[in-house]
Enzyme design. Structure first.
Site, PDB file in Angstrom:
ATOM      1  N   VAL A  25       0.835  -1.206   0.000  1.00  0.00           N
ATOM      2  CA  VAL A  25       0.000   0.000   0.000  1.00  0.00           C
ATOM      3  C   VAL A  25       0.873   1.261   0.000  1.00  0.00           C
ATOM      4  CG1 VAL A  25      -1.832   1.248   1.217  1.00  0.00           C
ATOM      5  CG2 VAL A  25      -1.852  -1.244   1.164  1.00  0.00           C
ATOM      6  N   LYS A 107      -6.432  -1.763   9.771  1.00  0.00           N
ATOM      7  CA  LYS A 107      -7.759  -2.117  10.299  1.00  0.00           C
ATOM      8  C   LYS A 107      -7.707  -2.888  11.608  1.00  0.00           C
ATOM      9  CE  LYS A 107      -6.216  -4.813   6.890  1.00  0.00           C
ATOM     10  NZ  LYS A 107      -6.008  -4.981   5.486  1.00  0.00           N
ATOM     11  N   GLU A 131      -9.955   5.805   5.778  1.00  0.00           N
ATOM     12  CA  GLU A 131     -10.845   5.274   4.744  1.00  0.00           C
ATOM     13  C   GLU A 131     -10.308   3.981   4.138  1.00  0.00           C
ATOM     14  OE1 GLU A 131     -13.975   6.820   3.644  1.00  0.00           O
ATOM     15  OE2 GLU A 131     -13.933   4.691   3.236  1.00  0.00           O
ATOM     16  N   GLY A 136     -11.107  -1.153   0.855  1.00  0.00           N
ATOM     17  CA  GLY A 136     -10.127  -0.650  -0.113  1.00  0.00           C
ATOM     18  C   GLY A 136     -10.495   0.687  -0.718  1.00  0.00           C
ATOM     19  N   ILE A 138     -13.304   1.795  -1.926  1.00  0.00           N
ATOM     20  CA  ILE A 138     -14.699   2.296  -1.828  1.00  0.00           C
ATOM     21  C   ILE A 138     -14.798   3.309  -0.683  1.00  0.00           C
ATOM     22  CG2 ILE A 138     -17.116   1.654  -1.541  1.00  0.00           C
ATOM     23  CD1 ILE A 138     -16.365  -1.212  -2.300  1.00  0.00           C
ATOM     24  N   GLY A 189      -0.421  -9.471  -4.110  1.00  0.00           N
ATOM     25  CA  GLY A 189      -0.310  -8.439  -3.059  1.00  0.00           C
ATOM     26  C   GLY A 189      -1.611  -8.143  -2.349  1.00  0.00           C
ATOM     27  N   GLU A 192      -2.813 -10.514   3.484  1.00  0.00           N
ATOM     28  CA  GLU A 192      -2.001 -10.047   4.599  1.00  0.00           C
ATOM     29  C   GLU A 192      -0.731 -10.889   4.673  1.00  0.00           C
ATOM     30  OE1 GLU A 192      -3.186  -7.338   6.559  1.00  0.00           O
ATOM     31  OE2 GLU A 192      -4.543  -7.386   4.856  1.00  0.00           O
ATOM     32  N   LYS A 207     -12.818  -4.955   9.949  1.00  0.00           N
ATOM     33  CA  LYS A 207     -13.499  -3.957   9.117  1.00  0.00           C
ATOM     34  C   LYS A 207     -14.970  -3.819   9.540  1.00  0.00           C
ATOM     35  CE  LYS A 207     -10.305  -4.943   5.329  1.00  0.00           C
ATOM     36  NZ  LYS A 207      -9.999  -5.833   4.203  1.00  0.00           N
ATOM     37  N   GLY A 305      -5.029  -4.303  -2.854  1.00  0.00           N
ATOM     38  CA  GLY A 305      -4.037  -3.964  -3.873  1.00  0.00           C
ATOM     39  C   GLY A 305      -3.455  -2.572  -3.624  1.00  0.00           C
TER      40      GLY A 305
END
Ligand code: HSE
Length: 428
Positions: A25, A107, A131, A136, A138, A189, A192, A207, A305
């Site tokens: 990320v 998270k 966010e 991801g 959204i 990717g 986790e 989440k 991703g």
């Protein structure tokens, strides 16, 4: 989201970001900024853990003491994107104590520590946005927070884990075996570092905990939430679902019951073709929010991703520049939000050995008559209390038994008050 004074930021011109972590990320976020020079965000310092790991940028771009970034007053925003939830909490809580503006995608760290983090944010005047931690790309948290701040929500359901959804799609579409599909999800990717977090549904559980806070004002410790995963799913389960015209998806279900209590659970579920989740495939996520007046709305997008998650991180950084912070409109001290206790779940379970299926029926208090068989071997269906599934969750998993929900969550007359207890625990 409400506004902070833009003068909270020391610098004018490009925002100076301190980036902590340069994994999938972190690299995605960095790469997006390279492609968007007009975003006026510059990564001023990058802290990573390992001095020896090969990285795609010159070695002089990296340093190894994240605390130095946390304490650097010339940085406008700290972006925390490391794997280790405990270290992430230490860094983020230190930053909030200093009144800093922090963006994180962690998270697990957030779900475990949300009450404490909120207190630090409020006490010291910093800002915490996250966010990228849920679904991801959204923008679900911001939408729940800003758009549905006043309107009551009835339910928020979602496919919140790209890796497990990827595995299920490959098994159903291509007949891939579980291990091959998981290996692919790791190589791409999505997974986790410890893929058990994805496959045993610990990741989507974190989440769901965050969704419960934003959508219903419920602060629930993650360990109180039932999470069943797909580690034991086989081709026989995929075939069973197909024979019913359905697919298996891991669905988080957060809903308010008639009693006012809120239930939170994450389990595999058989979904029919008329469900919005039916066509959410591979690493995509999907979230459906049902509002009291607005009715149901559905959002779909990449759930994992580097670039999709990095895009949500960037949106938070830019939101900080506009002075945004979460309002947590549903999280009011006077609002008694209770965790629903006595749910009943319709389930399907399977194991190739009939004796093991029989054992599971005993554990779950189901009659032997629940036992059935098809071309894939023995399976069973029945209705089980949530508390029984919570009690036997680890045994079912360890015994190699796959469990999925087959229908809606039913009944919730009993509930417990959690928020004040959680707040008291975290204050200690
Ligand atoms: N491992 C997570 C997933 C990454 O597969 O959804 C995004 O949170």
């Amino acid at each position: 989201m409400s506004r902070l004074s833009p003068t909270d930021f020391a610098a004018h011109g490009p925002l100076r970001v301190g980036l902590i972590g340069f994994g999938c990320v972190g690299q995605g976020f960095y790469d997006i900024l390279e492609q968007l020079p007009n975003a006026e965000v510059s990564v001023a310092r990058i802290a990573v853990k390992s001095p020896t790991k090969a990285r795609p940028l010159p070695a002089e771009r990296f340093e190894f003491n994240a605390d130095a970034l946390v304490h650097d007053p010339t940085l406008d925003v700290l972006v925390e994107l490391i794997d280790d939830a405990e270290e992430a909490f230490r860094l983020v809580s230190t930053a909030l104590r200093l009144g800093r503006h922090v963006v994180t995608a962690n998270k697990a760290m957030l779900a475990r520590n949300l009450p404490a983090l909120l207190r630090l944010e409020r006490k010291h005047g910093g800002t915490l946005l996250y966010e990228a931690a849920v679904a991801g790309s959204i923008p679900v948290l911001r939408t729940l927070d800003a758009h549905f701040g006043a309107e009551p929500l009835l339910a928020v359901r979602g496919i919140l884990n790209g890796s497990s959804n990827y595995v299920l799609s490959c098994m159903a579409e291509q007949g891939s075996d579980y291990a091959t599909a998981l290996h692919e999800a790791q190589a791409l990717g999505f997974a986790e570092t410890d893929p058990t977090l994805d496959m045993a549904a610990f990741d989507p559980r974190s989440k769901a905990v965050l969704l419960a806070a934003h959508a219903f004002g419920l602060l629930v410790p993650p360990e109180r939430v039932l999470n069943l995963g797909i580690e034991n799913v086989t081709a026989a389960d995929i075939a069973f679902a197909r024979s019913q015209g359905q697919k298996i998806k891991v669905v988080a279900d957060v809903r308010r019951h008639r009693s006012g209590a809120v239930s939170v659970l994450v389990t595999p579920q058989l979904v029919a073709a008329d469900s919005p989740f039916y066509t959410v495939e591979r690493e995509a996520n999907g979230v459906e929010a049902t509002a009291a007046f607005g009715g149901p709305q559905f959002w779909r997008g990449a759930g994992a991703g580097g670039h999709p998650t990095g895009s949500a991180v960037l949106a938070d950084v830019l939101a900080l520049r506009r002075g945004c912070r979460y309002r947590y409109a549903k999280l009011r001290p006077e609002a008694e939000v209770r965790l629903a206790q006595n749910l009943e779940l319709n389930i399907y379970l399977r194991h190739p050995d009939e004796a093991v299926v029989g054992e599971a029926l005993d554990w779950l208090g189901l009659p032997g008559a629940a036992l059935a068989a098809d071309a894939g071997g023995p399976y069973a269906t029945g209705t089980v209390p949530l508390t029984t599934l919570l009690a036997w969750r680890d045994d079912l998993r360890a015994r190699g038994i796959f469990v999925a929900r087959t229908g809606e969550v039913r009944k919730a007359a009993q509930s417990i008050l959690l928020n004040s207890a959680v707040a008291a625990e975290t204050a200690a």
